[in-house]
Design a protein around this motif. Sequence first.
Motif, PDB file in Angstrom:
ATOM      1  N   ILE A  65       0.837  -1.203   0.000  1.00 55.02           N
ATOM      2  CA  ILE A  65       0.000   0.000   0.000  1.00 55.02           C
ATOM      3  C   ILE A  65       0.870   1.249   0.000  1.00 55.02           C
ATOM      4  O   ILE A  65       0.648   2.190  -0.769  1.00 55.02           O
ATOM      5  CB  ILE A  65      -0.963  -0.005   1.208  1.00 55.02           C
ATOM      6  N   CYS A  66       1.866   1.260   0.874  1.00 53.63           N
ATOM      7  CA  CYS A  66       2.764   2.426   0.961  1.00 53.63           C
ATOM      8  C   CYS A  66       3.525   2.620  -0.343  1.00 53.63           C
ATOM      9  O   CYS A  66       3.626   3.739  -0.859  1.00 53.63           O
ATOM     10  CB  CYS A  66       3.739   2.265   2.116  1.00 53.63           C
ATOM     11  N   HIS A  67       4.076   1.544  -0.852  1.00 58.14           N
ATOM     12  CA  HIS A  67       4.910   1.627  -2.052  1.00 58.14           C
ATOM     13  C   HIS A  67       4.098   2.017  -3.292  1.00 58.14           C
ATOM     14  O   HIS A  67       4.559   2.790  -4.124  1.00 58.14           O
ATOM     15  CB  HIS A  67       5.613   0.288  -2.282  1.00 58.14           C
ATOM     16  N   GLN A  68       2.879   1.497  -3.395  1.00 59.21           N
ATOM     17  CA  GLN A  68       2.074   1.726  -4.592  1.00 59.21           C
ATOM     18  C   GLN A  68       1.242   3.004  -4.554  1.00 59.21           C
ATOM     19  O   GLN A  68       0.936   3.568  -5.599  1.00 59.21           O
ATOM     20  CB  GLN A  68       1.131   0.542  -4.840  1.00 59.21           C
ATOM     21  N   MET A  69       0.867   3.478  -3.345  1.00 63.98           N
ATOM     22  CA  MET A  69      -0.062   4.596  -3.322  1.00 63.98           C
ATOM     23  C   MET A  69       0.301   5.729  -2.374  1.00 63.98           C
ATOM     24  O   MET A  69       0.146   6.889  -2.717  1.00 63.98           O
ATOM     25  CB  MET A  69      -1.466   4.107  -2.977  1.00 63.98           C
ATOM     26  N   LEU A  70       0.729   5.419  -1.174  1.00 63.89           N
ATOM     27  CA  LEU A  70       0.889   6.463  -0.168  1.00 63.89           C
ATOM     28  C   LEU A  70       2.202   7.223  -0.276  1.00 63.89           C
ATOM     29  O   LEU A  70       2.297   8.351   0.197  1.00 63.89           O
ATOM     30  CB  LEU A  70       0.743   5.865   1.235  1.00 63.89           C
ATOM     31  N   ALA A  71       3.216   6.618  -0.864  1.00 59.70           N
ATOM     32  CA  ALA A  71       4.519   7.279  -0.997  1.00 59.70           C
ATOM     33  C   ALA A  71       5.014   7.147  -2.432  1.00 59.70           C
ATOM     34  O   ALA A  71       4.675   6.196  -3.127  1.00 59.70           O
ATOM     35  CB  ALA A  71       5.524   6.647  -0.039  1.00 59.70           C
ATOM     36  N   ASN A  72       5.799   8.118  -2.833  1.00 60.49           N
ATOM     37  CA  ASN A  72       6.490   8.039  -4.116  1.00 60.49           C
ATOM     38  C   ASN A  72       7.903   7.555  -3.811  1.00 60.49           C
ATOM     39  O   ASN A  72       8.740   8.328  -3.352  1.00 60.49           O
ATOM     40  CB  ASN A  72       6.514   9.410  -4.783  1.00 60.49           C
ATOM     41  N   PRO A  73       8.200   6.270  -4.041  1.00 59.11           N
ATOM     42  CA  PRO A  73       9.481   5.726  -3.623  1.00 59.11           C
ATOM     43  C   PRO A  73      10.699   6.359  -4.301  1.00 59.11           C
ATOM     44  O   PRO A  73      11.819   6.192  -3.833  1.00 59.11           O
ATOM     45  CB  PRO A  73       9.379   4.239  -3.960  1.00 59.11           C
ATOM     46  N   VAL A  74      10.481   7.110  -5.354  1.00 57.24           N
ATOM     47  CA  VAL A  74      11.598   7.795  -6.014  1.00 57.24           C
ATOM     48  C   VAL A  74      12.111   8.948  -5.154  1.00 57.24           C
ATOM     49  O   VAL A  74      13.315   9.170  -5.052  1.00 57.24           O
ATOM     50  CB  VAL A  74      11.179   8.307  -7.413  1.00 57.24           C
ATOM     51  N   ASN A  77      10.658   8.485   1.526  1.00 53.31           N
ATOM     52  CA  ASN A  77      10.830   7.318   2.387  1.00 53.31           C
ATOM     53  C   ASN A  77       9.561   7.168   3.211  1.00 53.31           C
ATOM     54  O   ASN A  77       8.831   8.135   3.421  1.00 53.31           O
ATOM     55  CB  ASN A  77      12.007   7.519   3.350  1.00 53.31           C
ATOM     56  N   TYR A  78       9.312   5.968   3.692  1.00 55.63           N
ATOM     57  CA  TYR A  78       8.182   5.760   4.595  1.00 55.63           C
ATOM     58  C   TYR A  78       8.564   4.732   5.655  1.00 55.63           C
ATOM     59  O   TYR A  78       9.468   3.925   5.484  1.00 55.63           O
ATOM     60  CB  TYR A  78       6.923   5.318   3.845  1.00 55.63           C
ATOM     61  N   ARG A  79       7.866   4.837   6.755  1.00 59.14           N
ATOM     62  CA  ARG A  79       7.949   3.835   7.815  1.00 59.14           C
ATOM     63  C   ARG A  79       6.579   3.763   8.454  1.00 59.14           C
ATOM     64  O   ARG A  79       5.772   4.684   8.317  1.00 59.14           O
ATOM     65  CB  ARG A  79       9.026   4.181   8.849  1.00 59.14           C
ATOM     66  N   PHE A  80       6.315   2.668   9.129  1.00 58.58           N
ATOM     67  CA  PHE A  80       5.016   2.541   9.782  1.00 58.58           C
ATOM     68  C   PHE A  80       5.135   1.757  11.074  1.00 58.58           C
ATOM     69  O   PHE A  80       6.052   0.959  11.261  1.00 58.58           O
ATOM     70  CB  PHE A  80       3.971   1.905   8.859  1.00 58.58           C
ATOM     71  N   ASP A  81       4.184   2.039  11.960  1.00 64.23           N
ATOM     72  CA  ASP A  81       3.983   1.279  13.178  1.00 64.23           C
ATOM     73  C   ASP A  81       2.675   0.524  13.003  1.00 64.23           C
ATOM     74  O   ASP A  81       1.697   1.076  12.472  1.00 64.23           O
ATOM     75  CB  ASP A  81       3.885   2.197  14.398  1.00 64.23           C
ATOM     76  N   LEU A  82       2.654  -0.718  13.429  1.00 61.93           N
ATOM     77  CA  LEU A  82       1.465  -1.549  13.269  1.00 61.93           C
ATOM     78  C   LEU A  82       1.136  -2.198  14.607  1.00 61.93           C
ATOM     79  O   LEU A  82       1.999  -2.839  15.215  1.00 61.93           O
ATOM     80  CB  LEU A  82       1.729  -2.626  12.205  1.00 61.93           C
TER      81      LEU A  82
END
Length: 92
Positions: A65-74, A77-82
């Motif tokens: 989800i993060c890689h495809q929609m919530l962040a632009n990996p180019v 960066n993203y991180r998450f707590d679950l």
Amino acid sequence: MQRKYQAKIFVTLRPSVLDPAGVAVQSGLKQLGYDNVERVRIGKYIELTLTSGDEATARQHLEQICHQMLANPVIENYRFDLIEVETQTGVV
């Protein structure tokens, strides 16, 4: 058995990417007299809830989800707590 998870996702620009919004906020803070603020970076904070059979699968889906929609990996960066918030047993 399905489990419910809450994700807290933090998306930030990569350090090498110029952050014009951060520069504008830093400039505004300086005009307000906050000369001690050295660097401002603006990012996104997202919360979502998802269901999954287990935590490993939930993490895998969240990565997608993060890689495809919530962040632009180019440029981001993203991180998450679950955390698990509820277990649904199917008992009525």
